[in-house]
Design a protein around this motif. Sequence first.
Motif, short mmCIF file in Angstrom:
data_model
loop_
_atom_site.label_atom_id
_atom_site.label_comp_id
_atom_site.label_asym_id
_atom_site.label_seq_id
_atom_site.Cartn_x
_atom_site.Cartn_y
_atom_site.Cartn_z
N ILE A 135 -9.16 0.10 4.30
CA ILE A 135 -9.41 1.11 3.29
C ILE A 135 -9.68 2.41 4.03
N ILE A 136 -9.04 3.48 3.61
CA ILE A 136 -9.26 4.78 4.21
C ILE A 136 -9.90 5.71 3.18
N PHE A 137 -11.04 6.26 3.55
CA PHE A 137 -11.77 7.18 2.69
C PHE A 137 -11.46 8.60 3.12
N GLY A 138 -10.56 9.25 2.42
CA GLY A 138 -10.16 10.61 2.73
C GLY A 138 -10.04 11.41 1.45
N PRO A 139 -9.13 12.39 1.39
CA PRO A 139 -8.91 13.11 0.12
C PRO A 139 -8.61 12.13 -1.02
N GLN A 140 -7.87 11.07 -0.68
CA GLN A 140 -7.71 9.93 -1.57
C GLN A 140 -8.35 8.72 -0.90
N THR A 141 -8.82 7.77 -1.71
CA THR A 141 -9.25 6.49 -1.15
C THR A 141 -8.10 5.51 -1.34
N LEU A 142 -7.61 4.96 -0.23
CA LEU A 142 -6.46 4.08 -0.26
C LEU A 142 -6.80 2.72 0.31
N MET A 143 -6.17 1.68 -0.20
CA MET A 143 -6.18 0.37 0.43
C MET A 143 -4.76 0.06 0.86
N VAL A 144 -4.59 -0.28 2.14
CA VAL A 144 -3.30 -0.68 2.67
C VAL A 144 -3.42 -2.15 3.06
N LEU A 145 -2.50 -2.98 2.58
CA LEU A 145 -2.70 -4.43 2.59
C LEU A 145 -1.42 -5.18 2.92
N THR A 146 -1.58 -6.29 3.66
CA THR A 146 -0.49 -7.24 3.80
C THR A 146 -1.02 -8.65 3.60
N THR A 147 -0.26 -9.47 2.94
CA THR A 147 -0.53 -10.90 2.85
C THR A 147 0.61 -11.68 3.50
N GLY A 148 1.28 -11.02 4.45
CA GLY A 148 2.37 -11.65 5.19
C GLY A 148 3.73 -11.45 4.57
N LYS A 149 3.81 -10.60 3.53
CA LYS A 149 5.08 -10.32 2.86
C LYS A 149 5.25 -8.81 2.73
N GLY A 150 5.27 -8.13 3.86
CA GLY A 150 5.38 -6.68 3.83
C GLY A 150 4.03 -6.02 3.63
N VAL A 151 4.05 -4.70 3.56
CA VAL A 151 2.82 -3.91 3.44
C VAL A 151 2.85 -3.10 2.15
N GLN A 152 1.76 -3.16 1.41
CA GLN A 152 1.63 -2.40 0.17
C GLN A 152 0.48 -1.38 0.29
N GLN A 153 0.63 -0.28 -0.43
CA GLN A 153 -0.41 0.74 -0.45
C GLN A 153 -0.91 0.94 -1.88
N PHE A 154 -2.23 0.99 -2.02
CA PHE A 154 -2.88 1.20 -3.31
C PHE A 154 -3.79 2.42 -3.25
N VAL A 155 -3.81 3.18 -4.32
CA VAL A 155 -4.67 4.36 -4.42
C VAL A 155 -5.77 4.07 -5.43
N LEU A 156 -7.00 4.47 -5.09
CA LEU A 156 -8.12 4.28 -6.00
C LEU A 156 -8.07 5.30 -7.13
N ASP A 157 -8.00 4.81 -8.33
CA ASP A 157 -8.17 5.64 -9.53
C ASP A 157 -9.67 5.71 -9.79
N ARG A 158 -10.32 6.76 -9.34
CA ARG A 158 -11.78 6.83 -9.40
C ARG A 158 -12.29 6.81 -10.84
N GLU A 159 -11.55 7.42 -11.75
CA GLU A 159 -12.01 7.49 -13.13
C GLU A 159 -12.07 6.10 -13.77
N ASN A 160 -11.04 5.30 -13.50
CA ASN A 160 -11.00 3.95 -14.09
C ASN A 160 -11.51 2.87 -13.15
N LYS A 161 -11.84 3.26 -11.91
CA LYS A 161 -12.45 2.37 -10.93
C LYS A 161 -11.60 1.15 -10.62
N HIS A 162 -10.33 1.39 -10.35
CA HIS A 162 -9.49 0.30 -9.86
C HIS A 162 -8.39 0.87 -8.98
N PHE A 163 -7.83 -0.01 -8.12
CA PHE A 163 -6.76 0.38 -7.22
C PHE A 163 -5.41 0.11 -7.88
#
Length: 345
Positions: A156-184
């Motif tokens: 998770i990178i806490f910057g201008p945006q809060t992002l989660m970058v993730l792999t479960t062994g099938k490529g890499v996905q990027q998620f952005v935190l929607d702060r208003e709705n509190k979900h990635f």
Amino acid sequence: MVETKSFIEINDILTNSEDLKSVIVNIAEVACNLSRIISLGDTCNALNETIGTNSDGDNQRNLDVIADRAYFEKLQNTAVRFYASEEKDKVIEINQEGTLGVAIDPLDGSSNIDTNLSIGSIFSIRKLEEPKKPKDRNWENEFLSPGKKQLAAGYIIFGPQTLMVLTTGKGVQQFVLDRENKHFVLTRKAVEIPEDTREYAVNASNIRHWSKPVKKYIEDSNAGEIGPRGANFNMRWVASLVAETHRILSRGGIFIYPADDRKNYSSGRLRMVYECAPIAYLIEQAGGSATDCINRILDIPAQDLHSRTPFAFGSRNEVARLQAYHDLPDEEISPLFRRRGLFNS
């Protein structure tokens, strides 16, 4: 008007394992709360205050402890049996019925808190193999085996945006935190690193301490168009592993933190279990390469929970070129002829 994308929540794509999904979602929930706390800066309980040292002798800041406690407590109600952290001396059992192990750097780059630069969390998830004789098993060894055995990894990178970058062994996905709705929400389905680059990240102030191959690689890169590389390079250095990784995943590049001849740096500075192994897994899943400057990181076992390693990762062809410099005899001044390189196996 800004066009609204069709977002997919993080919970929607993690369908391969309910236990794994639960762990990642709980990590995301902690990150959501940490994002709010970090954004408050000095208005929130002196986050940057140094309060001691961690298990490895590094300065420990208030936010390091807050983040570690938050992840530790949140994961107790998941399938995580063992929790390994940069902030703790040993592996801790938190759920005897659990089947997973989590290794985490709760807050990477905490020295950058007061400068308002990007910081983050790095995590690795492993499937525990039940031993035939449980009483004889040293569970810490589950975290020391080569990183290729990881089940999932991310940061998770806490910057201008809060992002989660993730792999479960099938490529890499990027998620952005929607702060208003509190979900990635999913914003990049398949992150890929360009094979070539003209950008490197290294702390050049340490050049006098480096080995000859690393020093020569940087000198040749800095020589620009008139040098043996025949191209101009840019240098970057943030001193935050998460920030450096995210830049490389976004546009390519190579990151180098080599061993050097300073006291306590002969094995590098970054930790294998909860920093290098998970980052290496992400990098390879995105088509890049990750090494200890010579060998593949994911093939190397850790010596202990907090052991260090040299680390070089990023665009595949550039990492291969750095490896080639380590194959050159001392008298060679150019990597045009080598035993291992871009065109030799």
